[in-house]
Design a protein around this motif. Structure first.
Motif, PDB file in Angstrom:
ATOM      1  N   ASP A  24      12.815 -19.228  21.547  1.00  0.00           N
ATOM      2  CA  ASP A  24      13.905 -18.288  21.245  1.00  0.00           C
ATOM      3  C   ASP A  24      13.532 -16.836  21.566  1.00  0.00           C
ATOM      4  OD1 ASP A  24      12.019 -18.255  19.268  1.00  0.00           O
ATOM      5  OD2 ASP A  24      13.438 -18.297  17.601  1.00  0.00           O
ATOM      6  N   ALA A  25      12.520 -16.662  22.398  1.00  0.00           N
ATOM      7  CA  ALA A  25      12.098 -15.305  22.765  1.00  0.00           C
ATOM      8  C   ALA A  25      13.005 -14.762  23.870  1.00  0.00           C
ATOM      9  CB  ALA A  25      10.652 -15.304  23.243  1.00  0.00           C
ATOM     10  N   PRO A  26      13.359 -13.480  23.772  1.00  0.00           N
ATOM     11  CA  PRO A  26      14.147 -12.879  24.857  1.00  0.00           C
ATOM     12  C   PRO A  26      13.289 -12.726  26.117  1.00  0.00           C
ATOM     13  CG  PRO A  26      13.553 -11.226  23.233  1.00  0.00           C
ATOM     14  CD  PRO A  26      13.075 -12.545  22.708  1.00  0.00           C
ATOM     15  N   ARG A  27      13.968 -12.561  27.216  1.00  0.00           N
ATOM     16  CA  ARG A  27      13.256 -12.376  28.489  1.00  0.00           C
ATOM     17  C   ARG A  27      12.445 -11.081  28.442  1.00  0.00           C
ATOM     18  NH1 ARG A  27      12.967 -14.175  33.530  1.00  0.00           N
ATOM     19  NH2 ARG A  27      13.322 -12.715  35.215  1.00  0.00           N
ATOM     20  N   ARG A  28      11.215 -11.167  28.923  1.00  0.00           N
ATOM     21  CA  ARG A  28      10.324 -10.014  28.911  1.00  0.00           C
ATOM     22  C   ARG A  28      10.283  -9.327  30.271  1.00  0.00           C
ATOM     23  NH1 ARG A  28       7.477 -13.213  25.237  1.00  0.00           N
ATOM     24  NH2 ARG A  28       6.472 -14.445  26.817  1.00  0.00           N
ATOM     25  N   SER A  29       9.712  -8.140  30.262  1.00  0.00           N
ATOM     26  CA  SER A  29       9.541  -7.384  31.504  1.00  0.00           C
ATOM     27  C   SER A  29       8.548  -8.093  32.419  1.00  0.00           C
ATOM     28  CB  SER A  29       9.025  -5.979  31.186  1.00  0.00           C
ATOM     29  OG  SER A  29       7.692  -6.058  30.694  1.00  0.00           O
ATOM     30  N   ALA A  30       8.597  -7.738  33.686  1.00  0.00           N
ATOM     31  CA  ALA A  30       7.650  -8.300  34.653  1.00  0.00           C
ATOM     32  C   ALA A  30       6.223  -7.947  34.263  1.00  0.00           C
ATOM     33  CB  ALA A  30       7.970  -7.771  36.052  1.00  0.00           C
ATOM     34  N   GLU A  31       6.027  -6.734  33.720  1.00  0.00           N
ATOM     35  CA  GLU A  31       4.683  -6.319  33.303  1.00  0.00           C
ATOM     36  C   GLU A  31       4.168  -7.195  32.166  1.00  0.00           C
ATOM     37  OE1 GLU A  31       6.655  -2.590  34.960  1.00  0.00           O
ATOM     38  OE2 GLU A  31       7.247  -4.091  33.521  1.00  0.00           O
ATOM     39  N   ALA A  32       5.020  -7.486  31.181  1.00  0.00           N
ATOM     40  CA  ALA A  32       4.609  -8.331  30.047  1.00  0.00           C
ATOM     41  C   ALA A  32       4.308  -9.749  30.526  1.00  0.00           C
ATOM     42  CB  ALA A  32       5.685  -8.342  28.970  1.00  0.00           C
ATOM     43  N   GLU A  33       5.108 -10.255  31.456  1.00  0.00           N
ATOM     44  CA  GLU A  33       4.854 -11.591  31.999  1.00  0.00           C
ATOM     45  C   GLU A  33       3.527 -11.632  32.751  1.00  0.00           C
ATOM     46  OE1 GLU A  33       6.285 -14.600  31.599  1.00  0.00           O
ATOM     47  OE2 GLU A  33       7.455 -13.548  30.077  1.00  0.00           O
ATOM     48  N   GLN A  34       3.229 -10.546  33.475  1.00  0.00           N
ATOM     49  CA  GLN A  34       1.962 -10.487  34.203  1.00  0.00           C
ATOM     50  C   GLN A  34       0.789 -10.434  33.221  1.00  0.00           C
ATOM     51  OE1 GLN A  34       1.579  -7.286  37.029  1.00  0.00           O
ATOM     52  NE2 GLN A  34      -0.391  -8.025  37.743  1.00  0.00           N
ATOM     53  N   GLU A  35       0.917  -9.646  32.141  1.00  0.00           N
ATOM     54  CA  GLU A  35      -0.131  -9.582  31.107  1.00  0.00           C
ATOM     55  C   GLU A  35      -0.389 -10.971  30.531  1.00  0.00           C
ATOM     56  OE1 GLU A  35      -1.993  -6.980  29.754  1.00  0.00           O
ATOM     57  OE2 GLU A  35      -1.206  -5.646  31.300  1.00  0.00           O
ATOM     58  N   ARG A  36       0.700 -11.706  30.235  1.00  0.00           N
ATOM     59  CA  ARG A  36       0.586 -13.061  29.689  1.00  0.00           C
ATOM     60  C   ARG A  36      -0.162 -13.973  30.658  1.00  0.00           C
ATOM     61  NH1 ARG A  36       2.534 -17.676  30.736  1.00  0.00           N
ATOM     62  NH2 ARG A  36       3.985 -16.857  32.271  1.00  0.00           N
ATOM     63  N   ALA A  37       0.254 -13.960  31.911  1.00  0.00           N
ATOM     64  CA  ALA A  37      -0.357 -14.839  32.907  1.00  0.00           C
ATOM     65  C   ALA A  37      -1.839 -14.519  33.109  1.00  0.00           C
ATOM     66  CB  ALA A  37       0.397 -14.722  34.236  1.00  0.00           C
ATOM     67  N   ILE A  38      -2.175 -13.248  33.184  1.00  0.00           N
ATOM     68  CA  ILE A  38      -3.570 -12.847  33.381  1.00  0.00           C
ATOM     69  C   ILE A  38      -4.417 -13.229  32.163  1.00  0.00           C
ATOM     70  CG2 ILE A  38      -5.116 -10.846  33.564  1.00  0.00           C
ATOM     71  CD1 ILE A  38      -2.895  -9.540  35.324  1.00  0.00           C
ATOM     72  N   ALA A  39      -3.906 -12.976  30.966  1.00  0.00           N
ATOM     73  CA  ALA A  39      -4.667 -13.297  29.752  1.00  0.00           C
ATOM     74  C   ALA A  39      -4.942 -14.800  29.670  1.00  0.00           C
ATOM     75  CB  ALA A  39      -3.931 -12.809  28.508  1.00  0.00           C
ATOM     76  N   ILE A  40      -3.928 -15.617  29.925  1.00  0.00           N
ATOM     77  CA  ILE A  40      -4.127 -17.071  29.876  1.00  0.00           C
ATOM     78  C   ILE A  40      -5.117 -17.509  30.947  1.00  0.00           C
ATOM     79  CG2 ILE A  40      -3.024 -19.321  30.263  1.00  0.00           C
ATOM     80  CD1 ILE A  40      -0.566 -18.194  28.754  1.00  0.00           C
ATOM     81  N   TYR A  41      -4.953 -17.009  32.161  1.00  0.00           N
ATOM     82  CA  TYR A  41      -5.872 -17.362  33.246  1.00  0.00           C
ATOM     83  C   TYR A  41      -7.312 -16.988  32.871  1.00  0.00           C
ATOM     84  CZ  TYR A  41      -8.260 -17.384  37.723  1.00  0.00           C
ATOM     85  OH  TYR A  41      -9.164 -17.628  38.729  1.00  0.00           O
ATOM     86  N   ASP A  42      -7.507 -15.757  32.375  1.00  0.00           N
ATOM     87  CA  ASP A  42      -8.851 -15.297  32.020  1.00  0.00           C
ATOM     88  C   ASP A  42      -9.466 -16.149  30.921  1.00  0.00           C
ATOM     89  OD1 ASP A  42      -8.764 -13.294  33.923  1.00  0.00           O
ATOM     90  OD2 ASP A  42      -8.412 -11.673  32.487  1.00  0.00           O
ATOM     91  N   ILE A  43      -8.667 -16.512  29.917  1.00  0.00           N
ATOM     92  CA  ILE A  43      -9.197 -17.333  28.829  1.00  0.00           C
ATOM     93  C   ILE A  43      -9.615 -18.703  29.362  1.00  0.00           C
ATOM     94  CG2 ILE A  43      -8.643 -18.581  26.706  1.00  0.00           C
ATOM     95  CD1 ILE A  43      -6.832 -16.182  25.937  1.00  0.00           C
ATOM     96  N   ILE A  44      -8.749 -19.349  30.130  1.00  0.00           N
ATOM     97  CA  ILE A  44      -9.060 -20.689  30.636  1.00  0.00           C
ATOM     98  C   ILE A  44     -10.307 -20.658  31.525  1.00  0.00           C
ATOM     99  CG2 ILE A  44      -8.230 -22.624  32.059  1.00  0.00           C
ATOM    100  CD1 ILE A  44      -6.882 -22.333  29.246  1.00  0.00           C
TER     101      ILE A  44
END
Length: 163
Positions: A24-44
């Protein structure tokens, strides 16, 4: 964690999957999506994540529920190992400051000199580090992480709150 020949114990103390429950989260900015993707990639790619009395590797599902983050930790077979809620109150100030600095940073990328951008990024990293320290203390006794993993988990907690 460096590649030291793939010791079994290293594999047992790590996350191999992370998902943010954002139904139920609203759509985020491209910057927030990039932060999410980078953080997940770095953790994995490189993390330390250990659950007392359980052997990994682990899957982590994070969900924002009101003023709490739900940590749902499962084995690779998707069996629930533990689930707990962490109140966001103790991190609220640093999260608010982090959002402010991130907004300034994204604006600066478009208009400021490299030295101004670097100064803002240093402030962002300092808040990221502060958030990581708070998160590690809050997770103490529940989950063991290293500083870099906690830092990236802090980023994901911030992303979950991005509107």
């Amino acid at each position: 964690m460096s590649n030291n020949g793939g010791h079994e114990s290293d594999q047992a103390r790590r996350l191999v999957k992370i998902e943010l429950d954002e139904a139920d989260a609203p759509r985020r900015s491209a910057e927030a999506e990039q932060e999410r993707a980078i953080a997940i990639y770095d953790i994995i790619e490189d993390n330390l994540f250990d659950l007392p009395d359980h052997y990994g590797p682990f899957h982590l599902y994070l969900r924002l529920e009101g003023r709490h983050i739900n940590f749902d930790i499962r084995g690779t077979d998707e069996k629930n190992l533990t689930q707990f809620f962490m109140a966001l109150g103790p991190m609220r100030r640093v999260i608010r400051d982090y959002f402010t600095v991130c907004d300034t940073y994204y604006d600066a990328i478009r208009t400021k000199s490299p030295s101004q951008i670097q100064a803002i990024d240093m402030g962002r990293r300092a808040l990221d580090n502060e958030g990581s320290e708070i998160l590690q203390k809050r997770l103490d006794g529940k989950v063991e992480t290293d500083f870099d993993t906690a830092r990236r988990l802090f980023t994901l907690i911030c992303v979950l709150q991005t509107r």
